[in-house]
Design a protein around this motif. Structure first.
Motif, PDB file in Angstrom:
ATOM      1  N   GLU A  28      -9.092   3.295 -10.247  1.00  0.00           N
ATOM      2  CA  GLU A  28      -9.509   2.775  -8.916  1.00  0.00           C
ATOM      3  C   GLU A  28     -10.302   3.919  -8.103  1.00  0.00           C
ATOM      4  OE1 GLU A  28      -9.473  -0.099  -7.753  1.00  0.00           O
ATOM      5  OE2 GLU A  28      -7.991  -1.271  -8.721  1.00  0.00           O
ATOM      6  N   ALA A  48      -4.171  -0.533   0.948  1.00  0.00           N
ATOM      7  CA  ALA A  48      -3.063  -0.768   0.065  1.00  0.00           C
ATOM      8  C   ALA A  48      -2.509   0.991   0.115  1.00  0.00           C
ATOM      9  CB  ALA A  48      -3.673  -0.855  -1.209  1.00  0.00           C
ATOM     10  N   LYS A  96       2.373   1.769  -4.890  1.00  0.00           N
ATOM     11  CA  LYS A  96       2.505   3.017  -5.939  1.00  0.00           C
ATOM     12  C   LYS A  96       1.617   2.889  -7.083  1.00  0.00           C
ATOM     13  CE  LYS A  96       6.702   1.266  -6.839  1.00  0.00           C
ATOM     14  NZ  LYS A  96       6.808  -0.219  -5.768  1.00  0.00           N
ATOM     15  N   SER A  97       1.332   1.595  -7.520  1.00  0.00           N
ATOM     16  CA  SER A  97       0.579   1.553  -8.718  1.00  0.00           C
ATOM     17  C   SER A  97      -1.000   1.903  -8.459  1.00  0.00           C
ATOM     18  CB  SER A  97       0.481  -0.012  -9.238  1.00  0.00           C
ATOM     19  OG  SER A  97       1.800  -0.059  -9.655  1.00  0.00           O
ATOM     20  N   PRO A 139       9.158  -0.084  -2.268  1.00  0.00           N
ATOM     21  CA  PRO A 139       9.255  -1.596  -2.716  1.00  0.00           C
ATOM     22  C   PRO A 139       8.020  -2.065  -3.045  1.00  0.00           C
ATOM     23  CG  PRO A 139       9.149  -1.229  -0.151  1.00  0.00           C
ATOM     24  CD  PRO A 139       9.401   0.209  -0.612  1.00  0.00           C
ATOM     25  N   SER A 140       8.475  -3.129  -3.788  1.00  0.00           N
ATOM     26  CA  SER A 140       7.064  -3.952  -4.292  1.00  0.00           C
ATOM     27  C   SER A 140       5.887  -3.833  -3.252  1.00  0.00           C
ATOM     28  CB  SER A 140       7.411  -5.231  -4.814  1.00  0.00           C
ATOM     29  OG  SER A 140       6.406  -5.855  -5.414  1.00  0.00           O
ATOM     30  N   GLY A 141       4.694  -3.714  -3.658  1.00  0.00           N
ATOM     31  CA  GLY A 141       3.411  -3.935  -2.896  1.00  0.00           C
ATOM     32  C   GLY A 141       3.303  -2.613  -1.877  1.00  0.00           C
ATOM     33  N   CYS A 142       4.041  -1.417  -2.115  1.00  0.00           N
ATOM     34  CA  CYS A 142       3.874  -0.470  -1.183  1.00  0.00           C
ATOM     35  C   CYS A 142       2.622   0.372  -1.443  1.00  0.00           C
ATOM     36  CB  CYS A 142       4.950   0.359  -1.057  1.00  0.00           C
ATOM     37  SG  CYS A 142       5.478   1.390  -2.240  1.00  0.00           S
TER      38      CYS A 142
HETATM   39  N1  LIG Z   1      -6.576  -5.271  -7.743  1.00  0.00           N
HETATM   40  C1  LIG Z   1      -6.175  -5.696  -6.536  1.00  0.00           C
HETATM   41  N2  LIG Z   1      -7.012  -6.240  -5.729  1.00  0.00           N
HETATM   42  C2  LIG Z   1      -6.607  -6.730  -4.379  1.00  0.00           C
HETATM   43  N3  LIG Z   1      -5.242  -6.301  -3.911  1.00  0.00           N
HETATM   44  C3  LIG Z   1      -4.553  -5.603  -4.655  1.00  0.00           C
HETATM   45  C4  LIG Z   1      -4.834  -5.157  -6.030  1.00  0.00           C
HETATM   46  N4  LIG Z   1      -3.938  -4.344  -6.609  1.00  0.00           N
HETATM   47  C5  LIG Z   1      -2.776  -4.326  -5.613  1.00  0.00           C
HETATM   48  N5  LIG Z   1      -3.219  -5.051  -4.475  1.00  0.00           N
HETATM   49  C6  LIG Z   1      -2.675  -5.072  -3.394  1.00  0.00           C
HETATM   50  O1  LIG Z   1      -2.432  -3.880  -2.736  1.00  0.00           O
HETATM   51  C7  LIG Z   1      -1.059  -3.696  -2.192  1.00  0.00           C
HETATM   52  C8  LIG Z   1      -0.370  -2.400  -2.939  1.00  0.00           C
HETATM   53  O2  LIG Z   1      -0.187  -2.755  -4.435  1.00  0.00           O
HETATM   54  P1  LIG Z   1       0.340  -1.936  -5.374  1.00  0.00           P
HETATM   55  O3  LIG Z   1       0.344  -2.606  -6.755  1.00  0.00           O
HETATM   56  O4  LIG Z   1      -0.352  -0.552  -5.260  1.00  0.00           O
HETATM   57  O5  LIG Z   1       1.956  -1.738  -4.905  1.00  0.00           O
HETATM   58  P2  LIG Z   1       3.302  -1.238  -5.982  1.00  0.00           P
HETATM   59  O6  LIG Z   1       3.969  -0.609  -4.937  1.00  0.00           O
HETATM   60  O7  LIG Z   1       2.791  -0.681  -7.215  1.00  0.00           O
HETATM   61  O8  LIG Z   1       3.770  -2.728  -6.229  1.00  0.00           O
HETATM   62  P3  LIG Z   1       4.485  -3.258  -7.449  1.00  0.00           P
HETATM   63  O9  LIG Z   1       5.625  -2.491  -7.723  1.00  0.00           O
HETATM   64  O10 LIG Z   1       4.725  -4.702  -7.107  1.00  0.00           O
HETATM   65  O11 LIG Z   1       3.412  -3.116  -8.357  1.00  0.00           O
HETATM   66  C9  LIG Z   1      -0.462  -4.899  -2.380  1.00  0.00           C
HETATM   67  O12 LIG Z   1      -0.607  -5.556  -1.151  1.00  0.00           O
HETATM   68  C10 LIG Z   1      -1.196  -5.767  -3.398  1.00  0.00           C
HETATM   69  O13 LIG Z   1      -1.094  -7.026  -3.066  1.00  0.00           O
END
Ligand SMILES: Nc1ncnc2c1ncn2[C@@H]1O[C@H](COP(=O)(O)OP(=O)(O)OP(=O)(O)O)[C@@H](O)[C@H]1O
Length: 363
Positions: A56, A21, A45-46, A40-43
């Motif tokens: 984490e 991730a 960031k969170s 973008p979503s899923g990159c």
């Molecule tokens: N608790 C978790 N368990 C398994 N996979 C996870 C978990 N949290 C996030 N992911 C996966 O890790 C990748 C990154 O997710 P993350 O939430 O960090 O992205 P993001 O950029 O913050 O997106 P968003 O804006 O949609 O929250 C994604 O493929 C997501 O599906």
């Protein structure tokens, strides 16, 4: 100087996932700086924020705050505040009780709590709302309390995860101004997660653009639009973003499918992605133009309009002042391509190439 926050080759792969991730990211944030994580979503960031706050654990790499390794330190000991988009305000409590909550659970003396709450309420312009019930407040006041609840604990770093995305647009603008003011007044160090480029450009000192768990570029907010270092950054930023044409350069001709462009460049033959800046292109007569196409779409956007041309099967966007005389949809138009409109990216690594490049004469 030691940065306030430093991430060194930090990675995270969730159990069962095939790809990380977050993939070996390096990041430094200076004291008093606001850094936006944009992508973008899923990159990732969170996930990055959750590792900084301690929710984490990284699979690899090292996180430092003020030069101290905190990678294995529990969240409660890091002095990092995190505010989410769902403002997690206790609606059954008053504003004062909400603001006091973080210090009360830490069993701080009552007088110290009262002082800290008064200070933060003043900072947020909520001194006259302290006895109001949180349930009676609007969205932006709720978000202000959520931020205030974190500020009373005097975090070394404030992390904001899409904090404004639940607000309607007027409140969002007001909160953006408010955050700018807070940054200046208390010199907070902020990492701000957003997928909204306008928010990142207006709030951050520097922007880290993420894609697929990687940081593609970290650059000053004032420069990132004009100086994309990676084709993903060019495709993600800008309104509209650059048109990217993946293709091949051979004997002074760039080919992207059926589109053929004469280029004068010292680039070697091979895979090349050509970027065309919509803001730098100009519509001309089709006769004699090195690049021409059929006008497909006109999108008015206040003082400007975005024109889409179909050039041998490739959609190329051009920004024109509104009121510009244009051919009718379905008719042909030419494009003037000044040197400033062209950007070249390596077709394999996607990194920007610094070689000189300009349009040649029409064949
Ligand atoms: N608790 C978790 N368990 C398994 N996979 C996870 C978990 N949290 C996030 N992911 C996966 O890790 C990748 C990154 O997710 P993350 O939430 O960090 O992205 P993001 O950029 O913050 O997106 P968003 O804006 O949609 O929250 C994604 O493929 C997501 O599906």
């Amino acid at each position: 100087m030691i940065p306030k926050l430093s991430l060194k080759a930090v990675s995270k792969t969730y159990p069962g996932a095939e790809i990380p991730a977050v993939d070996a990211i390096d990041l430094q944030v200076g004291a008093g700086e606001t850094l936006a994580l944009l992508g973008p979503s899923g990159c990732g960031k969170s996930t990055t924020l959750n590792m900084i706050v301690g929710l984490e654990r990284p699979g690899a790499g090292r996180i430092e705050i003020d030069g101290r390794d905190v990678t294995d330190q529990p969240a409660g000991q890091r002095n990092v505040g995190l505010v989410f988009q769902d403002y997690a305000v206790f609606t059954s409590m008053t504003v004062r009780q909400n603001l006091a909550f973080g210090l009360a659970v830490r069993r701080q003396p009552r007088a110290a709590i009262a002082r800290a709450v008064d200070e933060v309420a003043e900072l947020l312009g909520m001194s006259d709302r302290l006895e109001a019930r949180a349930a009676d407040l609007g969205g932006s006041e709720m978000q202000r309390i959520a931020i205030g609840r974190t500020l009373v604990t005097r975090p070394a770093i404030l992390l904001l995860d899409e904090p404004l995305s639940n607000l309607e647009s007027a409140a969002r603008l007001a909160m953006r101004r408010e955050l700018r003011r807070l940054q200046k007044e208390i010199g907070l160090t902020i990492v701000y997660v957003t997928h909204d480029q306008i928010e990142a450009l207006s709030l951050a000192d520097r922007i880290a653009v993420m894609q697929a768990g990687r940081i593609r570029q970290i650059e000053a907010a004032t420069r990132i639009l004009s100086e994309p270092a990676h084709s993903f950054v060019a495709s993600f930023l800008g309104e509209p973003p650059m048109t990217l044409l993946p293709g091949t350069l051979r004997d002074g001709i760039f080919e992207a499918g059926a589109l053929r462009l004469p280029l004068v460049t010292d680039l070697p033959a091979g895979a090349l992605t050509l970027g065309l800046r919509p803001q730098a292109l100009r519509i001309t007569a089709p006769e004699g133009a090195a690049l021409s196409g059929t006008l497909r779409q006109l999108e008015p956007r206040g003082p400007e309009a975005v024109v889409t041309l179909d050039c041998a099967g490739r959609a190329i966007k051009v920004v024109v002042p509104s009121g510009t005389a244009l051919p009718e949809p379905g008719q042909r138009a030419g494009l003037a391509v000044p040197d400033t409109a062209l950007v070249a990216f390596d077709g394999d690594t996607n990194l920007r190439l610094s070689a000189r490049i300009r349009m040649g004469e029409a064949a």
